[in-house]
Design an enzyme around this catalytic site. Sequence first.
Site, short mmCIF file in Angstrom:
data_model
loop_
_atom_site.label_atom_id
_atom_site.label_comp_id
_atom_site.label_asym_id
_atom_site.label_seq_id
_atom_site.Cartn_x
_atom_site.Cartn_y
_atom_site.Cartn_z
N SER A 155 10.04 0.24 15.89
CA SER A 155 8.60 0.31 15.42
C SER A 155 7.75 0.52 16.60
O SER A 155 7.93 1.55 17.53
CB SER A 155 8.48 -0.86 14.66
OG SER A 155 7.44 -0.68 13.64
N ASP B 129 12.94 3.46 4.78
CA ASP B 129 12.01 2.72 5.51
C ASP B 129 10.71 2.88 4.95
O ASP B 129 9.99 3.98 4.80
CB ASP B 129 11.99 3.58 6.85
CG ASP B 129 11.13 2.55 7.86
OD1 ASP B 129 9.91 1.85 7.56
OD2 ASP B 129 11.64 2.62 9.26
N HIS C 186 13.08 -0.87 7.13
CA HIS C 186 12.30 -0.74 8.33
C HIS C 186 13.01 -1.68 9.26
O HIS C 186 13.35 -1.55 10.39
CB HIS C 186 10.98 -1.10 8.17
CG HIS C 186 10.27 -0.93 9.58
ND1 HIS C 186 10.15 0.42 10.27
CD2 HIS C 186 9.33 -1.95 10.23
CE1 HIS C 186 9.36 0.31 11.10
NE2 HIS C 186 8.96 -1.18 11.26
#
Length: 276
Positions: A97, A227, A256
């Site tokens: 991320s 995601d 995610h």
Amino acid sequence: MSTITTADGATIFYKDWGPRDAQPIVFHHGWPLSSDDWDAQLLFFLSKGYRVIAHDRRGHGRSSQTATGHDMDTYNADLTALTDALDLRDAFHIGHSTGGGEAARYVARAKPGRVAKAVLVGAVPPVMVKKESNPGGTPIEVFDGFRASLAANRAQFYLELASGPFYGFNRPDAQVSQGLIDRWCWQGMMGAANAHYECIKAWSETDFTEDLKKIDVPVLIAHGNDDQVVPIDDSALLSAKLVKNSELKVYEGYPHGMLSTHPDVLNPDILAFLRG
């Protein structure tokens, strides 16, 4: 605790486990979490004989809650200070991320011999926010809403993210883990509200396009096609076209936070790439 002190006086906490002569793997965590989010990976790769290193970004976890420096260039400077202090060479860098953006910037600008390969998982590059050069991006109003929710009631905002879209627990067939939700929330609340607030701009508006173009080591780009936080169409699919030596791996239906929901799948896949 193991820490380094940066040029501007910030204290950066890090974990450094495993043989000092083993090939190092550096892990870059997501927002607003800490190095503890890598538990499943740290233990797995440690068991495979690697030296594993994970730090808490400034303003996150056990690192300094600084008034300034919550931007990608400073995060990269902090990371460079850490890798220099530990004299890490031929290292693997794995970022998730926001940490994927941090890893991309570091790898693109690292001194020769420092990096062997990189892995970007559910990563924010090239750039998240919608703008003229990124028409498929997420509207700025979404990130403004994140900031407003954080300022109004950070604890509730974090609880809703962790119990909903982050792990895909809002999907009808989801196998909800209360432990993962609780771990996400306490990691978030360990950090500083100002750092987390300003970091939203860092991960949503920083453009990593030129960084991706400069990377000359092999890169695995892994992303779940469900995601809900970093949509795959405007991230991994574009990054794979920008990185010269990249391998794209798409995980059907994964969220995610797939490193935590599916470590039994992700960890061996990453290991195979590193060993390949």
